[in-house]
Design a protein around this motif. Sequence first.
Motif, short mmCIF file in Angstrom:
data_model
loop_
_atom_site.label_atom_id
_atom_site.label_comp_id
_atom_site.label_asym_id
_atom_site.label_seq_id
_atom_site.Cartn_x
_atom_site.Cartn_y
_atom_site.Cartn_z
N MET A 268 -6.48 6.05 -0.31
CA MET A 268 -5.95 4.85 0.35
C MET A 268 -6.98 4.22 1.30
O MET A 268 -6.99 3.02 1.49
CB MET A 268 -4.66 5.19 1.12
N LYS A 269 -7.85 5.09 1.86
CA LYS A 269 -8.90 4.55 2.75
C LYS A 269 -9.92 3.74 1.97
O LYS A 269 -10.57 2.85 2.51
CB LYS A 269 -9.60 5.71 3.48
N GLY B 234 -4.90 15.93 1.48
CA GLY B 234 -5.52 14.72 2.01
C GLY B 234 -6.16 13.82 0.97
O GLY B 234 -6.75 12.79 1.31
N GLU C 94 0.53 4.28 -2.57
CA GLU C 94 0.32 5.65 -2.10
C GLU C 94 1.32 6.60 -2.77
O GLU C 94 1.00 7.75 -3.07
CB GLU C 94 0.44 5.73 -0.58
N SER D 256 -4.75 11.82 -1.30
CA SER D 256 -4.11 10.50 -1.33
C SER D 256 -4.59 9.63 -0.17
O SER D 256 -4.84 8.43 -0.33
CB SER D 256 -2.59 10.64 -1.27
N LYS D 257 -4.71 10.25 1.01
CA LYS D 257 -5.17 9.49 2.18
C LYS D 257 -6.60 8.99 1.97
O LYS D 257 -6.93 7.86 2.33
CB LYS D 257 -5.12 10.37 3.45
N ARG D 258 -7.43 9.85 1.38
CA ARG D 258 -8.82 9.44 1.13
C ARG D 258 -8.87 8.27 0.15
O ARG D 258 -9.65 7.33 0.32
CB ARG D 258 -9.63 10.63 0.58
N HIS E 227 0.84 -1.21 0.00
CA HIS E 227 0.00 0.00 0.00
C HIS E 227 0.86 1.25 0.00
O HIS E 227 0.48 2.28 -0.53
CB HIS E 227 -0.92 -0.02 1.22
N LYS E 228 2.05 1.12 0.61
CA LYS E 228 2.97 2.26 0.66
C LYS E 228 3.40 2.63 -0.76
O LYS E 228 3.45 3.81 -1.12
CB LYS E 228 4.19 1.89 1.51
N ASP F 70 -2.21 18.26 -2.58
CA ASP F 70 -2.84 16.97 -2.25
C ASP F 70 -4.02 17.16 -1.28
O ASP F 70 -5.10 16.62 -1.51
CB ASP F 70 -1.78 16.05 -1.64
N ASN G 49 0.30 9.79 -4.89
CA ASN G 49 0.91 11.09 -4.59
C ASN G 49 1.50 11.75 -5.82
O ASN G 49 1.36 12.94 -6.04
CB ASN G 49 2.04 10.89 -3.58
#
Lengths: 184, 111
Positions: B31-32, B25, A24, B27-29, A20-21, B23, A28
């Motif tokens: 990944m969730k 947030g 990500e 990318s975090k969204r 997952h890293k 970004d 990004n």
Amino acid sequence: MINKSDDILLVSQVVLFNSHKAFEQLVNKYQSAVRRFFLNLTFGNDSLSDDLAQETFIKVYLHLQSFKGTAGFSTWLFRVAYNVYYDYIRSSKVNRETGYEEVGAHVESERPNSDFQMDVYESMKVLKPDERTAVTLFYMEDHPVEKISKIMNCPTGTVKSHLSRGREKLAEYFKNTGYEYNFG
Amino acid sequence: MSTISDKEIRNFFDKAKKEQIPDNGFSKRVMKQIPRQERNTHSVIVWGFGLVGLAIAVLSGAFFRVLGSLALFGRDLALARVPDLSPMIVYSVILVSLVSFSINIFRKSGA
């Protein structure tokens, strides 16, 4: 900054080790380009373009095994994004002839857009979805015609036709709005 | 129909293009939203084949021959003698080097 070979390395980590890293890092790297692509296609609709971009990355993650690596990761990513956009158009019952009117009908922007940015989005409304996609990829993202033909899955001649028709329509739009005087 | 040059179009879009979108947030969204369970099958497959390969190596005796050669190689190095470079030793050294090289690359880019 990660380059193309790093892309392949990250993709292989995601496919083989479910990293997952690594995924990500890919998100990004490409989030800005993909969101900007959708912003231009949806005339600056922030929430819609973010939703489409999110759907694109999820589809990329789920179908990463089908990525062959022959065309480059960014080409494949934009191809998925293009398909997501067309799925959205279809699911919204928007056909190719009237698509731009309905997609742009409820634009709401959370990010402050400059007057000029709004002019760009307005100018996009005179283009059909295929023309808009070709113009966006060619002029805004600096992709060559060959790469656009792979993204849109059509011959290079067709891409050139889209660009040519797009130029004609934009010329008419600029003429009508008086924008021609601002060309440097 | 009006005509417009490629350069004029470029001038128009130049101001708007390549605008970097922060970004914030996003990318975090994303990944969730990534499904965690479905992809685990791939890890299972990789580890499964790894174990099968190891089992074959152990059962055929090749694993212990490699270990024995490495031990001999290590002993020769410890005694500061130039070891006999048999094909098995060359193979073992190359194998170990490739494995450690690969692990390093994956660790660095995954960090």
